[in-house]
Design a protein around this motif. Structure first.
Motif, PDB file in Angstrom:
ATOM      1  N   SER A  38       2.838  -1.457   2.320  1.00 39.90           N
ATOM      2  CA  SER A  38       3.180  -2.136   3.561  1.00 39.90           C
ATOM      3  C   SER A  38       2.183  -3.252   3.795  1.00 39.90           C
ATOM      4  CB  SER A  38       3.173  -1.166   4.744  1.00 39.90           C
ATOM      5  OG  SER A  38       1.877  -0.630   4.938  1.00 39.90           O
ATOM      6  N   ASP A  40       0.394  -3.977   6.433  1.00 38.27           N
ATOM      7  CA  ASP A  40      -0.847  -3.641   7.117  1.00 38.27           C
ATOM      8  C   ASP A  40      -1.684  -2.614   6.365  1.00 38.27           C
ATOM      9  OD1 ASP A  40       0.591  -1.430   9.662  1.00 38.27           O
ATOM     10  OD2 ASP A  40       1.124  -1.836   7.579  1.00 38.27           O
ATOM     11  N   GLN A  41      -1.072  -1.692   5.650  1.00 40.03           N
ATOM     12  CA  GLN A  41      -1.828  -0.638   4.963  1.00 40.03           C
ATOM     13  C   GLN A  41      -2.043  -0.910   3.484  1.00 40.03           C
ATOM     14  OE1 GLN A  41      -3.218   2.011   6.451  1.00 40.03           O
ATOM     15  NE2 GLN A  41      -2.472   1.329   8.452  1.00 40.03           N
ATOM     16  N   GLN A  44      -0.668   2.585  -0.768  1.00 43.13           N
ATOM     17  CA  GLN A  44      -1.280   3.882  -0.495  1.00 43.13           C
ATOM     18  C   GLN A  44      -0.596   4.976  -1.288  1.00 43.13           C
ATOM     19  OE1 GLN A  44      -3.066   4.738   3.619  1.00 43.13           O
ATOM     20  NE2 GLN A  44      -1.042   3.944   4.038  1.00 43.13           N
ATOM     21  N   ASN A  59      -2.129  10.114   1.798  1.00 48.78           N
ATOM     22  CA  ASN A  59      -1.874   9.813   3.210  1.00 48.78           C
ATOM     23  C   ASN A  59      -0.399   9.949   3.560  1.00 48.78           C
ATOM     24  OD1 ASN A  59      -4.611   9.137   3.570  1.00 48.78           O
ATOM     25  ND2 ASN A  59      -4.235   7.080   2.796  1.00 48.78           N
TER      26      ASN A  59
ATOM     27  N   LYS B 106      -6.773  -4.595  -1.770  1.00 51.22           N
ATOM     28  CA  LYS B 106      -5.736  -5.268  -0.989  1.00 51.22           C
ATOM     29  C   LYS B 106      -4.956  -6.294  -1.805  1.00 51.22           C
ATOM     30  CE  LYS B 106      -7.712  -4.699   3.608  1.00 51.22           C
ATOM     31  NZ  LYS B 106      -6.714  -3.710   3.984  1.00 51.22           N
TER      32      LYS B 106
END
Lengths: 119, 114
Positions: A38, A40-41, A44, A59, B106
């Motif tokens: 996603s 924002d995350q 994961q 998570n 990221k």
């Protein structure tokens, strides 16, 4: 083509609903992994199954569950969906569970992903 | 909690130039992976680095791992447009064996301009 197959490729559903994402691992692979990507995350780790049994958990929300069937395909069930669950869900697979020296040098192979949009 | 930090997060390069993407991680690990992702596509495995000092090269990309510094680098040589993509490093937090419970950075969005 990694050999990992995911369906559906795209899915739009409403808040509060439940969906099931399906994954077929590469031929011969015993382990299946689910990842969520996603904005924002980021990426994961959610959960891993090895030969039908849960092996590792990340998570993963309580509203989400997964299982791996005797034919080794896996399903990720997402319920009581919220807007924030909108993401790209990846399945990946590997030959083994990754717990021993035999896995040295191996990586996991990702499917094309299932785009989930919750509106 | 394992943290994996990549920098830069955005990289705009000119064709023919060299650059390096850095991946720092916060816990002991001797297994690090680099992946490439094109927009809306899956993750493609680029390199698997399994020991301190490991160096692997494929075409214009070279990856290295320094486990003591907890640092991996992805070096791009003479960039071409086809290298435009997002590059992720991922760390396996277990040494001596792996669950592939990877923690990803990221990502670095690389754009190579003519």
């Amino acid at each position: 083509d990694s050999g990992v197959t995911q369906t559906p490729k795209h899915l739009i559903t409403a808040t509060g609903q439940r969906v099931t994402l399906r994954c077929s691992p590469r031929s011969g692979d015993l382990s299946v992994y689910w990842y969520q990507q996603s904005l924002d995350q980021g990426l994961q780790f959610l959960i891993q199954y090895y030969n039908g049994e849960e092996r590792a958990k990340g998570n993963i929300l309580e509203r989400f569950s997964a299982q791996q069937f005797p034919d080794l395909h896996s399903e990720l069930n997402l319920s009581s969906l919220e807007l924030g669950d909108s993401a790209l869900y990846f399945c990946a697979s590997s030959p083994r569970g990754g717990g021993g020296p035999a896995d040295s040098g191996n990586t996991i192979y990702f499917g094309e992903g299932s785009w989930l949009t919750v509106v | 909690e394992l943290k994996v930090e990549q920098n830069p997060l955005f990289l705009s390069m000119q064709e023919g130039k060299n650059y390096t993407i850095y991946c720092n991680y916060s816990t002991t690990s001797d297994r690090l992976y680099w992946y490439r992702q094109d927009p809306g596509k899956s993750l493609e495995s680029l390199f698997v680095l399994l020991s301190n000092g490991a160096v692997k090269q494929e075409g214009r990309l070279m990856a290295s791992l320094d486990t003591k510094a907890r640092l991996s680098t992805l070096h791009i040589t003479a960039a071409v447009h086809d290298l435009s993509a997002t590059y992720f490093c991922a760390v396996d937090p277990r040494s001596g064996g792996s669950n592939y419970k990877l923690t990803f950075g990221k990502g670095t969005l690389l754009t190579v301009n003519p």
